[in-house]
Design an enzyme around this catalytic site. Sequence first.
Site, PDB file in Angstrom:
ATOM      1  N   ASP A  21       1.331  -1.245   0.152  1.00 40.89           N
ATOM      2  CA  ASP A  21      -0.070  -0.450   0.036  1.00 40.89           C
ATOM      3  C   ASP A  21       1.097   1.204  -0.484  1.00 40.89           C
ATOM      4  O   ASP A  21       2.738   1.352   0.619  1.00 40.89           O
ATOM      5  CB  ASP A  21      -0.935   0.121   1.213  1.00 40.89           C
ATOM      6  CG  ASP A  21      -2.048   1.200   1.186  1.00 40.89           C
ATOM      7  OD1 ASP A  21      -2.273   1.343  -0.084  1.00 40.89           O
ATOM      8  OD2 ASP A  21      -2.603   1.518   2.179  1.00 40.89           O
ATOM      9  N   HIS A  38       2.722   2.961  -9.084  1.00 35.22           N
ATOM     10  CA  HIS A  38       3.118   1.639  -9.631  1.00 35.22           C
ATOM     11  C   HIS A  38       3.984   1.211 -10.432  1.00 35.22           C
ATOM     12  O   HIS A  38       4.404   0.714  -9.687  1.00 35.22           O
ATOM     13  CB  HIS A  38       1.646   1.739 -10.247  1.00 35.22           C
ATOM     14  CG  HIS A  38       0.116   1.477  -9.210  1.00 35.22           C
ATOM     15  ND1 HIS A  38      -0.104   1.030  -8.089  1.00 35.22           N
ATOM     16  CD2 HIS A  38      -0.972   2.267  -9.811  1.00 35.22           C
ATOM     17  CE1 HIS A  38      -1.234   2.051  -7.285  1.00 35.22           C
ATOM     18  NE2 HIS A  38      -2.263   2.291  -8.111  1.00 35.22           N
ATOM     19  N   LEU A 132      10.905 -20.950  -4.169  1.00 28.73           N
ATOM     20  CA  LEU A 132       9.549 -19.643  -3.384  1.00 28.73           C
ATOM     21  C   LEU A 132       8.118 -19.685  -4.190  1.00 28.73           C
ATOM     22  O   LEU A 132       8.542 -19.489  -5.940  1.00 28.73           O
ATOM     23  CB  LEU A 132       9.897 -18.199  -3.599  1.00 28.73           C
ATOM     24  CG  LEU A 132       9.251 -17.408  -3.091  1.00 28.73           C
ATOM     25  CD1 LEU A 132       9.345 -17.183  -1.335  1.00 28.73           C
ATOM     26  CD2 LEU A 132       9.062 -15.890  -3.436  1.00 28.73           C
TER      27      LEU A 132
HETATM   28  C1  FPP Z   1      -2.492   0.319  -3.304  1.00 30.36           C
HETATM   29  O1  FPP Z   1      -1.316   1.557  -3.120  1.00 30.36           O
HETATM   30  C2  FPP Z   1      -1.927  -0.215  -3.973  1.00 30.36           C
HETATM   31  C3  FPP Z   1      -1.862  -1.411  -5.995  1.00 30.36           C
HETATM   32  C4  FPP Z   1      -3.815  -0.794  -5.135  1.00 30.36           C
HETATM   33  C5  FPP Z   1      -1.393  -1.956  -6.093  1.00 30.36           C
HETATM   34  C6  FPP Z   1      -0.403  -2.934  -5.923  1.00 30.36           C
HETATM   35  C7  FPP Z   1       0.928  -2.588  -7.258  1.00 30.36           C
HETATM   36  C8  FPP Z   1       1.893  -3.208  -7.886  1.00 30.36           C
HETATM   37  C9  FPP Z   1       2.642  -3.007  -6.810  1.00 30.36           C
HETATM   38  C10 FPP Z   1       2.745  -2.691  -9.331  1.00 30.36           C
HETATM   39  C11 FPP Z   1       2.754  -3.968  -9.606  1.00 30.36           C
HETATM   40  C12 FPP Z   1       2.104  -5.247  -9.247  1.00 30.36           C
HETATM   41  C13 FPP Z   1       3.074  -6.739  -9.141  1.00 30.36           C
HETATM   42  C14 FPP Z   1       2.550  -7.619  -8.497  1.00 30.36           C
HETATM   43  C15 FPP Z   1       3.869  -6.749 -10.586  1.00 30.36           C
HETATM   44  P1  FPP Z   1      -2.302   2.677  -3.317  1.00 30.36           P
HETATM   45  O2  FPP Z   1      -2.913   3.266  -4.859  1.00 30.36           O
HETATM   46  O3  FPP Z   1      -4.177   2.345  -2.358  1.00 30.36           O
HETATM   47  O4  FPP Z   1      -1.682   3.095  -3.200  1.00 30.36           O
HETATM   48  P2  FPP Z   1      -2.546   4.633  -1.812  1.00 30.36           P
HETATM   49  O5  FPP Z   1      -2.939   4.252  -0.728  1.00 30.36           O
HETATM   50  O6  FPP Z   1      -1.473   5.738  -1.547  1.00 30.36           O
HETATM   51  O7  FPP Z   1      -3.216   5.541  -2.212  1.00 30.36           O
END
Ligand code: FPP
Length: 249
Positions: A21, A38, A132
């Site tokens: 997050d 992201h 893993l």
């Molecule tokens: C939450 O941060 C994150 C996500 C909803 C997406 C996670 C995706 C990645 C790390 C990219 C690629 C992943 C893989 C497995 C290849 P948020 O957008 O909710 O952040 P915020 O709470 O600060 O708005």
Amino acid sequence: MSFLDQIELKRVPEHVAIIMDGNGRWAAMRGNDRTFGHEHGVEAVRASIKAASKIGVKYLTLYAFSTENWNRPKFEIDALMTLLVHVIKAETDELNRNNVRLKIIGDRNSLPRRVIKETDKMVEKLSQNTGLTVVMALSYSSHWEIINAVKCIANDVKKGKINPEDISRERFHSYLSTAEIPDPELMIRTSGEKRLSNFLLWQLAYSELYFTPKLWPDFTEEDFFEIIFEFQQRERRFGKTSEQIKNLI
Ligand code: FPP
């Protein structure tokens, strides 16, 4: 000294789950849009896979996209799906070299065709590996998973395959998407939020929870080792007393 040197390798958790997050806030702090966050989150995904492999974690579950994330702006959803396909294609060989397997959990039917196609290919290509297992939760939520399990159980009862009296904790577990995987001993959430957000609610019943203020794109291998070290200082009691755990009673 690195936390890696202080970890007892014999007591490393078998399964670690992570709510990644803070990508959006990380990007906003730099005056960029959420997609930028992201993209930088991918580096932290690499770091945690590397760290987990290094110390012999068997399963690493990453919450990549929840069923609720479909409510985000279309632009962000499209960018995330494109990023996922890109990362999957770009990382397969490296994961293969590192003996990593991949499993996808979540509502497959709600995913775009290109994501299903690429993830299927990657799962197949890595299927013979023995190191893993990265479990990617994609269009996943616990409510979806539990309702899905209940529907399957109801169907099996209707067909006479099982009796309602036979529905035990173990039997229920066997209907979940993590059926063949041990429950996580440890769940990590980045970005300072302290909630489970519909993630592995059944499986996390007795897990240790660790919340770090770091935003996901800033998360490093050393952060992962530090959390494992901290986990090893905790006493897991599973409802028993401390004395029972220490075999004093
Ligand atoms: C939450 O941060 C994150 C996500 C909803 C997406 C996670 C995706 C990645 C790390 C990219 C690629 C992943 C893989 C497995 C290849 P948020 O957008 O909710 O952040 P915020 O709470 O600060 O708005």
